[in-house]
Write an enzyme that holds these catalytic residues in place. Sequence first.
Site, mmCIF file in Angstrom:
data_model
loop_
_atom_site.group_PDB
_atom_site.id
_atom_site.type_symbol
_atom_site.label_atom_id
_atom_site.label_comp_id
_atom_site.label_asym_id
_atom_site.label_seq_id
_atom_site.Cartn_x
_atom_site.Cartn_y
_atom_site.Cartn_z
ATOM 1 C CG ASN A 46 -11.722 11.963 33.835
ATOM 2 O OD1 ASN A 46 -11.776 13.045 34.119
ATOM 3 N ND2 ASN A 46 -12.717 11.356 32.975
ATOM 4 N N GLY A 108 -23.241 13.706 24.892
ATOM 5 C CA GLY A 108 -22.565 14.121 26.158
ATOM 6 C C GLY A 108 -21.003 14.160 26.083
ATOM 7 C CB ALA A 109 -18.428 15.034 23.687
ATOM 8 N N GLY A 110 -17.902 15.980 27.041
ATOM 9 C CA GLY A 110 -17.689 16.980 27.734
ATOM 10 C C GLY A 110 -16.512 17.863 26.844
ATOM 11 C CB VAL A 111 -13.308 17.818 25.612
ATOM 12 C CG1 VAL A 111 -12.269 18.207 24.724
ATOM 13 C CG2 VAL A 111 -13.003 17.896 26.869
ATOM 14 C CG HIS A 116 -11.909 11.938 25.071
ATOM 15 N ND1 HIS A 116 -12.483 13.087 24.548
ATOM 16 C CD2 HIS A 116 -12.549 11.940 26.367
ATOM 17 C CE1 HIS A 116 -13.483 13.798 25.486
ATOM 18 N NE2 HIS A 116 -13.434 12.983 26.401
ATOM 19 C CG HIS A 118 -14.795 8.263 29.020
ATOM 20 N ND1 HIS A 118 -14.588 9.199 29.928
ATOM 21 C CD2 HIS A 118 -15.170 8.992 27.715
ATOM 22 C CE1 HIS A 118 -14.886 10.193 29.644
ATOM 23 N NE2 HIS A 118 -15.160 10.513 28.072
#
Length: 162
Positions: A46, A108-111, A116, A118
């Site tokens: 990351n 809360g997914a940034g993408v 994906h 974590h």
Amino acid sequence: MERLWAPWRIQYITGEKPAGCVFCIKDDNREKLVLQRTEHVRILLNRYPYCNGHLLVAPVRHTASFDELSDCEMLELFRGMARCRSVLSRALAAEGFNIGMNLGKVAGAGVEDHLHFHVVPRWNGDTNFIAVNADVRVLPEALYSTFDKLLPFFTEGPEDEP
């Protein structure tokens, strides 16, 4: 007044954002922080981690739908997460893990358009006031140093794992 310095963040703040999806990487290399690629899965470090060794496991195929994953993709995703756990235990002496995914923007997914997982290594006593009070992460090791430390563990065969 005390100051917290995070000069590496300026590249993220002012730098040009790459076009397209960050998980649909054309080149699997150190610059892109890609540690391993299989037929269906890519494992990468990351770029903006919660802690050193924070890994991401994503399907190679661009998809945001968990329900549309094939059995092969699902199996390789879980094998990839298991591999990450093993590598982080051996390479960084991680004592525990947070493993999960944020599916959708409201979760809360940034993408949000490429799912994906974590894999976040944890150590006894690694939580402290700084993340809670200032929303700041303290990373004791440079990103590419962590990459270089982990890469040899991903290039060895699974049979080399304990």
